[in-house]
Write a protein that holds these residues in place. Structure first.
Motif, PDB file in Angstrom:
ATOM      1  N   GLY A  31      38.584  38.672  32.022  1.00 36.01           N
ATOM      2  CA  GLY A  31      38.719  37.358  32.680  1.00 36.01           C
ATOM      3  C   GLY A  31      37.684  36.355  32.194  1.00 36.01           C
ATOM      4  O   GLY A  31      38.035  35.262  31.723  1.00 36.01           O
ATOM      5  N   PRO A  32      36.378  36.700  32.267  1.00 33.74           N
ATOM      6  CA  PRO A  32      35.345  35.741  31.849  1.00 33.74           C
ATOM      7  C   PRO A  32      35.408  35.374  30.367  1.00 33.74           C
ATOM      8  O   PRO A  32      34.844  34.364  29.953  1.00 33.74           O
ATOM      9  CB  PRO A  32      34.040  36.492  32.163  1.00 33.74           C
ATOM     10  N   MET A  33      36.104  36.202  29.532  1.00 31.47           N
ATOM     11  CA  MET A  33      36.206  35.893  28.106  1.00 31.47           C
ATOM     12  C   MET A  33      36.987  34.610  27.862  1.00 31.47           C
ATOM     13  O   MET A  33      36.854  33.975  26.814  1.00 31.47           O
ATOM     14  CB  MET A  33      36.876  37.052  27.363  1.00 31.47           C
ATOM     15  N   ILE A  34      37.856  34.238  28.815  1.00 35.07           N
ATOM     16  CA  ILE A  34      38.655  33.008  28.667  1.00 35.07           C
ATOM     17  C   ILE A  34      37.726  31.789  28.647  1.00 35.07           C
ATOM     18  O   ILE A  34      38.013  30.788  27.994  1.00 35.07           O
ATOM     19  CB  ILE A  34      39.700  32.913  29.815  1.00 35.07           C
ATOM     20  N   GLY A  35      36.612  31.894  29.374  1.00 34.88           N
ATOM     21  CA  GLY A  35      35.612  30.819  29.328  1.00 34.88           C
ATOM     22  C   GLY A  35      35.819  29.702  30.334  1.00 34.88           C
ATOM     23  O   GLY A  35      35.159  28.673  30.258  1.00 34.88           O
ATOM     24  N   ILE A  36      36.744  29.885  31.267  1.00 35.70           N
ATOM     25  CA  ILE A  36      36.924  28.873  32.318  1.00 35.70           C
ATOM     26  C   ILE A  36      36.147  29.340  33.555  1.00 35.70           C
ATOM     27  O   ILE A  36      36.335  30.469  34.025  1.00 35.70           O
ATOM     28  CB  ILE A  36      38.434  28.685  32.654  1.00 35.70           C
ATOM     29  N   ARG A  37      35.256  28.458  34.055  1.00 39.75           N
ATOM     30  CA  ARG A  37      34.316  28.833  35.116  1.00 39.75           C
ATOM     31  C   ARG A  37      34.998  29.424  36.352  1.00 39.75           C
ATOM     32  O   ARG A  37      34.552  30.452  36.887  1.00 39.75           O
ATOM     33  CB  ARG A  37      33.490  27.598  35.500  1.00 39.75           C
ATOM     34  N   VAL A  38      36.094  28.783  36.797  1.00 38.36           N
ATOM     35  CA  VAL A  38      36.787  29.261  38.017  1.00 38.36           C
ATOM     36  C   VAL A  38      37.334  30.665  37.802  1.00 38.36           C
ATOM     37  O   VAL A  38      37.212  31.538  38.682  1.00 38.36           O
ATOM     38  CB  VAL A  38      37.940  28.296  38.395  1.00 38.36           C
ATOM     39  N   ILE A  39      37.925  30.878  36.623  1.00 37.54           N
ATOM     40  CA  ILE A  39      38.495  32.205  36.329  1.00 37.54           C
ATOM     41  C   ILE A  39      37.378  33.252  36.237  1.00 37.54           C
ATOM     42  O   ILE A  39      37.521  34.370  36.715  1.00 37.54           O
ATOM     43  CB  ILE A  39      39.342  32.164  35.032  1.00 37.54           C
ATOM     44  N   THR A  40      36.239  32.850  35.666  1.00 36.75           N
ATOM     45  CA  THR A  40      35.088  33.764  35.596  1.00 36.75           C
ATOM     46  C   THR A  40      34.645  34.164  37.003  1.00 36.75           C
ATOM     47  O   THR A  40      34.418  35.350  37.281  1.00 36.75           O
ATOM     48  CB  THR A  40      33.901  33.095  34.855  1.00 36.75           C
ATOM     49  N   LEU A  41      34.539  33.156  37.886  1.00 33.50           N
ATOM     50  CA  LEU A  41      34.085  33.440  39.251  1.00 33.50           C
ATOM     51  C   LEU A  41      35.049  34.376  39.969  1.00 33.50           C
ATOM     52  O   LEU A  41      34.624  35.334  40.630  1.00 33.50           O
ATOM     53  CB  LEU A  41      33.946  32.135  40.050  1.00 33.50           C
ATOM     54  N   ILE A  42      36.366  34.106  39.800  1.00 30.50           N
ATOM     55  CA  ILE A  42      37.369  34.926  40.498  1.00 30.50           C
ATOM     56  C   ILE A  42      37.407  36.340  39.916  1.00 30.50           C
ATOM     57  O   ILE A  42      37.358  37.328  40.654  1.00 30.50           O
ATOM     58  CB  ILE A  42      38.768  34.268  40.425  1.00 30.50           C
ATOM     59  N   THR A  43      37.488  36.426  38.572  1.00 32.00           N
ATOM     60  CA  THR A  43      37.652  37.749  37.955  1.00 32.00           C
ATOM     61  C   THR A  43      36.374  38.584  38.012  1.00 32.00           C
ATOM     62  O   THR A  43      36.429  39.785  38.262  1.00 32.00           O
ATOM     63  CB  THR A  43      38.122  37.630  36.492  1.00 32.00           C
ATOM     64  N   ALA A  44      35.224  37.958  37.810  1.00 32.60           N
ATOM     65  CA  ALA A  44      33.982  38.752  37.808  1.00 32.60           C
ATOM     66  C   ALA A  44      33.496  39.031  39.225  1.00 32.60           C
ATOM     67  O   ALA A  44      33.255  40.183  39.587  1.00 32.60           O
ATOM     68  CB  ALA A  44      32.901  38.040  37.011  1.00 32.60           C
ATOM     69  N   PHE A  45      33.389  37.990  40.049  1.00 27.43           N
ATOM     70  CA  PHE A  45      32.779  38.183  41.364  1.00 27.43           C
ATOM     71  C   PHE A  45      33.808  38.490  42.458  1.00 27.43           C
ATOM     72  O   PHE A  45      33.558  39.313  43.336  1.00 27.43           O
ATOM     73  CB  PHE A  45      31.926  36.967  41.734  1.00 27.43           C
ATOM     74  N   GLY A  46      34.977  37.836  42.394  1.00 29.42           N
ATOM     75  CA  GLY A  46      36.040  38.125  43.373  1.00 29.42           C
ATOM     76  C   GLY A  46      36.469  39.572  43.260  1.00 29.42           C
ATOM     77  O   GLY A  46      36.584  40.298  44.270  1.00 29.42           O
ATOM     78  N   ALA A  48      34.726  41.999  41.986  1.00 31.92           N
ATOM     79  CA  ALA A  48      33.600  42.870  42.404  1.00 31.92           C
ATOM     80  C   ALA A  48      33.668  43.120  43.910  1.00 31.92           C
ATOM     81  O   ALA A  48      33.451  44.257  44.365  1.00 31.92           O
ATOM     82  CB  ALA A  48      32.276  42.225  42.015  1.00 31.92           C
ATOM     83  N   VAL A  49      33.997  42.071  44.660  1.00 29.34           N
ATOM     84  CA  VAL A  49      34.103  42.228  46.120  1.00 29.34           C
ATOM     85  C   VAL A  49      35.248  43.186  46.459  1.00 29.34           C
ATOM     86  O   VAL A  49      35.097  44.098  47.283  1.00 29.34           O
ATOM     87  CB  VAL A  49      34.323  40.848  46.806  1.00 29.34           C
ATOM     88  N   VAL A  50      36.393  43.016  45.778  1.00 31.28           N
ATOM     89  CA  VAL A  50      37.557  43.891  46.026  1.00 31.28           C
ATOM     90  C   VAL A  50      37.206  45.344  45.687  1.00 31.28           C
ATOM     91  O   VAL A  50      37.503  46.271  46.455  1.00 31.28           O
ATOM     92  CB  VAL A  50      38.787  43.422  45.190  1.00 31.28           C
ATOM     93  N   LYS A  51      36.545  45.533  44.529  1.00 30.63           N
ATOM     94  CA  LYS A  51      36.162  46.894  44.113  1.00 30.63           C
ATOM     95  C   LYS A  51      35.203  47.525  45.125  1.00 30.63           C
ATOM     96  O   LYS A  51      35.360  48.700  45.494  1.00 30.63           O
ATOM     97  CB  LYS A  51      35.485  46.851  42.730  1.00 30.63           C
ATOM     98  N   ALA A  52      34.224  46.751  45.576  1.00 29.64           N
ATOM     99  CA  ALA A  52      33.246  47.275  46.553  1.00 29.64           C
ATOM    100  C   ALA A  52      33.950  47.674  47.849  1.00 29.64           C
ATOM    101  O   ALA A  52      33.660  48.736  48.421  1.00 29.64           O
ATOM    102  CB  ALA A  52      32.178  46.219  46.821  1.00 29.64           C
ATOM    103  N   LEU A  53      34.898  46.829  48.294  1.00 29.66           N
ATOM    104  CA  LEU A  53      35.633  47.145  49.527  1.00 29.66           C
ATOM    105  C   LEU A  53      36.465  48.411  49.359  1.00 29.66           C
ATOM    106  O   LEU A  53      36.572  49.230  50.282  1.00 29.66           O
ATOM    107  CB  LEU A  53      36.536  45.964  49.937  1.00 29.66           C
ATOM    108  N   MET A  54      37.052  48.580  48.161  1.00 26.52           N
ATOM    109  CA  MET A  54      37.865  49.777  47.901  1.00 26.52           C
ATOM    110  C   MET A  54      37.013  51.042  47.918  1.00 26.52           C
ATOM    111  O   MET A  54      37.384  52.059  48.512  1.00 26.52           O
ATOM    112  CB  MET A  54      38.585  49.662  46.554  1.00 26.52           C
ATOM    113  N   VAL A  55      35.845  50.967  47.268  1.00 27.80           N
ATOM    114  CA  VAL A  55      34.947  52.138  47.240  1.00 27.80           C
ATOM    115  C   VAL A  55      34.501  52.463  48.671  1.00 27.80           C
ATOM    116  O   VAL A  55      34.520  53.623  49.101  1.00 27.80           O
ATOM    117  CB  VAL A  55      33.715  51.885  46.326  1.00 27.80           C
ATOM    118  N   ALA A  56      34.134  51.406  49.438  1.00 26.07           N
ATOM    119  CA  ALA A  56      33.652  51.628  50.809  1.00 26.07           C
ATOM    120  C   ALA A  56      34.742  52.215  51.701  1.00 26.07           C
ATOM    121  O   ALA A  56      34.499  53.163  52.446  1.00 26.07           O
ATOM    122  CB  ALA A  56      33.132  50.318  51.393  1.00 26.07           C
TER     123      ALA A  56
END
Lengths: 114, 192
Positions: A31-46, A48-56
């Motif tokens: 996602g962040p490779m595309i270089g668009i800030r919004v997409i970076t925020l959603i794919t990298a950090f959004g 991450a939140v989903v992954k953390a919730l799944m692990v928990a």
């Protein structure tokens, strides 16, 4: 269902969750490779939140635990956000109502040491 | 009064074992520790755009491989817990050691990564970004080391079919260590 078969079905479920986590991980890298800030925020950090919730919920079994455990952990997260929002204005802003942040090197000698 | 186990392991007022409750409290306190580091990092990162130039020097490949390693080790320990629940001690022992192998792999990759960065002059003293980088990743790596040691100790009991419930307890801790890395990875390696 026998204990062994029951355990096997659980193992399958965990492998499935792991596979989903890996797919999400790949998206969070590409996602962040595309270089668009919004997409970076959603794919990298959004994601991450989903992954953390799944692990928990799936690996730590929080969805099956007593509710007070989740509330306790959420309280700790709340304390983290409280710290962030209480300190952030001091760190991130250079001025506010009736105050201006003076850089350390520009402080008059008389005020140093107080 | 004679009891087979200490009183603390039999307390039931919370509806869960005292061991698990204790681990949950440990995790709760860890949220504040890591939360403080990450919240401070985010504050400064948002304030200083120039940090993206510093972050450009972190090794994304090493970070990505370590993310894969930790996610997979989380799978191993939950499979170990599953095996312990089914009283399959051989399988539980095997999965605990696969998790330890994951921890060691993580640490070896981190060691190579840090050696490379330090040899290029990116030391903890270079700038505030690198101070945060080494502090956050270092505190996390310390947790990986502690987790691996505890798993090694627990595995000795598991082999003797003793204290199988402890596989779940160390598993909870390990998943938390994984969750912390899930956030560290995009913050330190992806946001450039």
């Amino acid at each position: 269902m026998s204990t062994e078969a029951h355990g096997h079905s659980h193992a399958k479920h965990y492998v499935k969750i792991w596979a989903i986590l890996l797919v999400l991980f790949l998206i969070s890298i590409t996602g962040p490779m595309i270089g668009i800030r919004v997409i970076t925020l959603i794919t990298a950090f959004g994601i991450a939140v989903v992954k953390a919730l799944m692990v928990a919920s799936e690996f730590m079994h929080l969805k099956f635990e007593k509710k007070f455990v989740t509330y306790m952990l959420l309280t700790m997260l709340f304390l983290m956000f409280l710290f962030f929002f209480a300190v952030a204005p001091d760190v991130m802003k250079t001025s506010g109502q009736n105050w201006v942040k003076i850089p350390m090197q520009e402080q008059p000698a008389a005020t140093k040491g107080h | 009064m004679s009891t087979a186990q200490p009183v603390a392991t039999r307390r039931s007022v919370t509806g869960m074992s005292t061991g698990k409750l204790a681990v949950m409290w440990v995790i709760g306190s860890e949220i504040v520790i890591f939360g403080g580091i990450l919240a401070s990092y985010i504050m400064f990162r948002l304030q200083h755009d120039s940090w993206s130039h510093e972050a450009a020097h972190t090794n994304t490949v090493a970070g990505a491989v370590n993310t894969f390693v930790l996610l997979t080790s989380s799978l191993f320990i939950v499979l170990g817990h599953n095996a312990a629940e089914n009283k399959d001690t051989k399988k539980a022992f095997k999965y605990i050691w696969l998790t330890i192998l994951g921890a060691l792999t993580f640490l070896v990759i981190k060691a190579f990564e840090w050696s490379g960065e330090i040899s290029h002059g990116f030391t903890i003293k270079k700038s505030l970004f690198w101070s945060f980088y080494y502090t956050a990743a270092g505190v996390h790596a310390a947790h990986v080391i502690v987790g691996a040691i505890i798993m090694g100790i627990i595995s000795l009991d598991v082999r003797k079919n003793k204290n199988l419930h402890r596989v779940e307890l160390i598993g909870l801790y390990w998943h938390f260590v994984d969750i912390v890395w899930i956030f560290l990875f995009p913050l330190l390696y992806i946001a450039k």
